[in-house]
Design a protein around this motif. Structure first.
Motif, mmCIF file in Angstrom:
data_model
loop_
_atom_site.group_PDB
_atom_site.id
_atom_site.type_symbol
_atom_site.label_atom_id
_atom_site.label_comp_id
_atom_site.label_asym_id
_atom_site.label_seq_id
_atom_site.Cartn_x
_atom_site.Cartn_y
_atom_site.Cartn_z
ATOM 1 N N GLY A 192 41.151 12.857 18.910
ATOM 2 C CA GLY A 192 42.542 12.589 19.236
ATOM 3 C C GLY A 192 43.435 12.548 18.018
ATOM 4 O O GLY A 192 42.988 12.578 16.869
ATOM 5 N N HIS A 193 44.721 12.476 18.284
ATOM 6 C CA HIS A 193 45.722 12.357 17.234
ATOM 7 C C HIS A 193 45.634 10.971 16.618
ATOM 8 O O HIS A 193 45.373 9.981 17.308
ATOM 9 C CB HIS A 193 47.109 12.591 17.823
ATOM 10 C CG HIS A 193 48.219 12.361 16.847
ATOM 11 N ND1 HIS A 193 48.431 13.152 15.751
ATOM 12 C CD2 HIS A 193 49.174 11.388 16.806
ATOM 13 C CE1 HIS A 193 49.482 12.698 15.073
ATOM 14 N NE2 HIS A 193 49.940 11.630 15.697
ATOM 15 N N GLU A 194 45.884 10.878 15.308
ATOM 16 C CA GLU A 194 45.700 9.629 14.578
ATOM 17 C C GLU A 194 47.033 9.160 13.991
ATOM 18 O O GLU A 194 47.806 9.955 13.457
ATOM 19 C CB GLU A 194 44.685 9.844 13.456
ATOM 20 C CG GLU A 194 44.266 8.589 12.731
ATOM 21 C CD GLU A 194 43.161 8.862 11.723
ATOM 22 O OE1 GLU A 194 42.763 7.900 11.030
ATOM 23 O OE2 GLU A 194 42.705 10.026 11.610
ATOM 24 N N HIS A 213 52.610 8.751 11.974
ATOM 25 C CA HIS A 213 51.631 9.732 12.434
ATOM 26 C C HIS A 213 51.012 10.464 11.252
ATOM 27 O O HIS A 213 51.707 10.817 10.293
ATOM 28 C CB HIS A 213 52.311 10.757 13.349
ATOM 29 C CG HIS A 213 52.923 10.163 14.574
ATOM 30 N ND1 HIS A 213 52.278 10.132 15.783
ATOM 31 C CD2 HIS A 213 54.131 9.554 14.776
ATOM 32 C CE1 HIS A 213 53.060 9.548 16.690
ATOM 33 N NE2 HIS A 213 54.188 9.187 16.098
ATOM 34 N N LEU A 242 54.144 6.229 24.771
ATOM 35 C CA LEU A 242 53.036 5.865 23.892
ATOM 36 C C LEU A 242 53.388 4.689 22.993
ATOM 37 O O LEU A 242 52.556 3.807 22.748
ATOM 38 C CB LEU A 242 52.629 7.074 23.037
ATOM 39 C CG LEU A 242 51.592 6.816 21.942
ATOM 40 C CD1 LEU A 242 50.270 6.351 22.544
ATOM 41 C CD2 LEU A 242 51.390 8.064 21.091
ATOM 42 N N TYR A 243 54.632 4.644 22.516
ATOM 43 C CA TYR A 243 55.006 3.570 21.591
ATOM 44 C C TYR A 243 55.003 2.209 22.269
ATOM 45 O O TYR A 243 54.665 1.201 21.641
ATOM 46 C CB TYR A 243 56.357 3.877 20.943
ATOM 47 C CG TYR A 243 56.327 5.161 20.148
ATOM 48 C CD1 TYR A 243 55.471 5.299 19.061
ATOM 49 C CD2 TYR A 243 57.119 6.246 20.510
ATOM 50 C CE1 TYR A 243 55.422 6.476 18.339
ATOM 51 C CE2 TYR A 243 57.078 7.423 19.792
ATOM 52 C CZ TYR A 243 56.225 7.547 18.708
ATOM 53 O OH TYR A 243 56.161 8.722 18.008
ATOM 54 N N GLU A 245 52.884 1.435 24.605
ATOM 55 C CA GLU A 245 51.458 1.128 24.658
ATOM 56 C C GLU A 245 50.965 0.591 23.318
ATOM 57 O O GLU A 245 50.172 -0.361 23.267
ATOM 58 C CB GLU A 245 50.653 2.376 25.030
ATOM 59 C CG GLU A 245 50.833 2.890 26.436
ATOM 60 C CD GLU A 245 49.901 4.058 26.708
ATOM 61 O OE1 GLU A 245 48.677 3.909 26.511
ATOM 62 O OE2 GLU A 245 50.405 5.140 27.075
ATOM 63 N N ILE A 246 51.422 1.225 22.238
ATOM 64 C CA ILE A 246 51.016 0.791 20.902
ATOM 65 C C ILE A 246 51.496 -0.629 20.642
ATOM 66 O O ILE A 246 50.756 -1.477 20.112
ATOM 67 C CB ILE A 246 51.553 1.765 19.837
ATOM 68 C CG1 ILE A 246 50.848 3.120 19.958
ATOM 69 C CG2 ILE A 246 51.379 1.196 18.433
ATOM 70 C CD1 ILE A 246 51.485 4.216 19.132
ATOM 71 N N TRP A 268 45.303 3.753 14.834
ATOM 72 C CA TRP A 268 45.000 4.040 16.228
ATOM 73 C C TRP A 268 44.760 5.543 16.435
ATOM 74 O O TRP A 268 45.134 6.371 15.591
ATOM 75 C CB TRP A 268 46.136 3.572 17.143
ATOM 76 C CG TRP A 268 47.520 4.039 16.734
ATOM 77 C CD1 TRP A 268 48.418 3.343 15.990
ATOM 78 C CD2 TRP A 268 48.142 5.311 17.014
ATOM 79 N NE1 TRP A 268 49.560 4.086 15.802
ATOM 80 C CE2 TRP A 268 49.425 5.307 16.416
ATOM 81 C CE3 TRP A 268 47.744 6.443 17.714
ATOM 82 C CZ2 TRP A 268 50.302 6.386 16.501
ATOM 83 C CZ3 TRP A 268 48.621 7.539 17.797
ATOM 84 C CH2 TRP A 268 49.877 7.490 17.194
ATOM 85 N N HIS A 270 44.979 8.604 19.685
ATOM 86 C CA HIS A 270 45.428 8.891 21.048
ATOM 87 C C HIS A 270 44.910 10.269 21.441
ATOM 88 O O HIS A 270 45.196 11.264 20.773
ATOM 89 C CB HIS A 270 46.962 8.869 21.156
ATOM 90 C CG HIS A 270 47.448 9.021 22.567
ATOM 91 N ND1 HIS A 270 47.943 10.200 23.064
ATOM 92 C CD2 HIS A 270 47.501 8.123 23.595
ATOM 93 C CE1 HIS A 270 48.286 10.035 24.324
ATOM 94 N NE2 HIS A 270 48.027 8.788 24.662
ATOM 95 N N GLY A 274 42.876 8.265 26.039
ATOM 96 C CA GLY A 274 44.099 7.487 25.957
ATOM 97 C C GLY A 274 44.245 6.871 24.584
ATOM 98 O O GLY A 274 43.780 7.408 23.578
ATOM 99 N N LEU A 275 44.891 5.717 24.517
ATOM 100 C CA LEU A 275 45.115 5.022 23.249
ATOM 101 C C LEU A 275 43.878 4.191 22.903
ATOM 102 O O LEU A 275 43.420 3.393 23.713
ATOM 103 C CB LEU A 275 46.340 4.109 23.367
ATOM 104 C CG LEU A 275 46.728 3.322 22.112
ATOM 105 C CD1 LEU A 275 47.132 4.252 20.972
ATOM 106 C CD2 LEU A 275 47.872 2.357 22.429
#
Length: 405
Positions: A192-194, A213, A242-243, A245-246, A268, A270, A274-275
């Protein structure tokens, strides 16, 4: 308020914390490794007293120094902002009866398996992980969980000492390379994206926050020479999705780990799951992140942190007027810097959006790729539009080349 601040001189941005505390009205007592005579007059002027020790990571030296200070004045707080200083600072607090981040919280924010065990119990989604004390435990975890896996020292910061392994051959090589570590954190690799989420918390409640990011993820960036890696602080954190959720995850993490009044730095992922929480430090981020936040948000983040420590509040509000990011420029080989190409082109095209840059001159020894974003050359930029900034940073990476020989 009398505040002991650990290592006010090195690295250089440590002076910003000292400055901010003094400007908030604190009487700052520095404890550091640098001789008093070596400190500049400005830094000296922000402190009312200074104690030199041989090592700020030596518990006995630090305890003795703080007790000497307590023999002169009442100490209200003891603050440290460097990862490797955190545990000793917490131990000194408890030994000397000084409020602040506890040994338990510091341990949970440094020991990756214990951290994730506590957070899974609180309902936070994390990678499956163990703390292994020998190779047999690592191999057994690999058989149970499967590849890819990530190995790192249990108390390391960032990507220090971290490796990804994809098969038995890679595992054997990684274990041999990590032979000097007494204990290893092993966890499943999360696709996922970090990114990361940084806060200033007051009594456990988030008073100020920022989201950033990575492009690409840290492991790939720190192992691949041709990549000019970036991280970008977004100005879209208030856009929801997403923010939100973060932010929710960050609040649960703070509560579960017992974080009170402190800066935090939470990594984190995503992706398909999910997150997913990665790890957290009960301290400010490194690599000049707060400088980016200052430039992008028309505020002094160091002053906001100091206000939280001294007065228990944060009165500044980020403007979110710009996104801001850094791009690392890697040498094409190890050796010494011989020159650059493309710098003038970038200056002509994007000069108004450049915050600052570090361009070591010819003859400067290069640093290894894995040494991080600021190890060699770098450029920091900002722009009101996050996507436009991403495009500019990509163009810098395609255009500017650091030559070495």
């Amino acid at each position: 308020m009398n505040i002991v601040f650990v290592e006010p001189h090195f690295p250089r941005n440590q002076r910003e914390f000292t400055r901010a505390l003094a400007q908030q009205g604190a009487h700052v007592i520095g404890i550091g490794e640098t001789p008093w005579d070596y400190l500049d007059d400005e830094l000296k002027g922000w402190m009312v007293h200074y104690e030199q020790v041989g090592s700020v990571t030596d518990l006995h030296q630090m305890t003795d120094a703080v007790r000497r200070v307590q023999g002169m004045v009442w100490v209200d707080r003891l603050e440290s902002t460097i990862e490797s200083h955190q545990m000793v600072a917490a131990q000194v607090r408890e030994a000397c009866g000084i409020p602040g981040t506890s040994v338990r919280t510091t341990w949970l924010c440094r020991d990756k398996p214990s951290m994730k065990e506590a957070l899974r119990a609180a309902g936070v989604r994390t990678a499956t992980t163990i703390g292994a004390d020998n190779a047999e435990q690592v191999w057994e975890f690999a058989r149970q969980v499967g590849y890819p896996l990530v190995l790192k020292p249990r108390d390391s910061a960032g990507a220090a000492g971290t490796s990804r392994v994809d098969d038995d051959t890679g595992m054997a090589a990684a274990l041999e390379a990590m032979g000097g570590y007494g204990s290893i954190a092993v966890e499943e690799f999360i696709e996922g994206h970090e990114g990361f989420y940084d806060t200033i918390a007051v009594e456990g409640q988030t008073a100020l926050d920022f989201a950033s990011h990575y492009f690409p993820g840290v492991l790939e960036a720190m192992r691949t020479r041709w990549i000019s890696p970036q991280f970008v602080a977004t100005n879209r954190i208030d856009s929801g999705g997403l923010y939100d959720e973060i932010r929710e995850m960050g609040a649960v993490v703070n509560a579960a780990l017992g974080i009170g009044t402190s800066a935090t730095h939470m990594e984190w992922f995503h992706g398909p799951r999910g997150l997913v929480f990665s790890e957290i430090g009960c301290r400010p981020p490194g690599v000049g992140c707060w400088d980016l936040y200052c430039a992008a948000n028309d505020m002094d983040v160091y002053a906001a942190w100091a206000e939280a420590i001294v007065h228990g509040r944060v009165s500044q509000h980020p403007s979110r007027s710009h996104a801001a990011g850094i791009i690392a420029l890697r040498p094409d080989r190890d050796g010494q810097v011989t020159g650059y190409s493309g710098l003038e082109d970038i200056e002509n095209r994007y000069g108004r959006w450049i915050i600052d840059a570090h361009i070591p001159g010819p003859g400067t020894p290069t640093q290894p790729v894995e040494a991080g974003f600021m190890a060699n050359a770098w450029i920091r930029m900002k722009h009101p539009d996050y996507d436009h900034l991403r495009g500019m940073l990509d163009e810098v990476g395609r255009t500017v080349h650091l030559h070495a020989g």
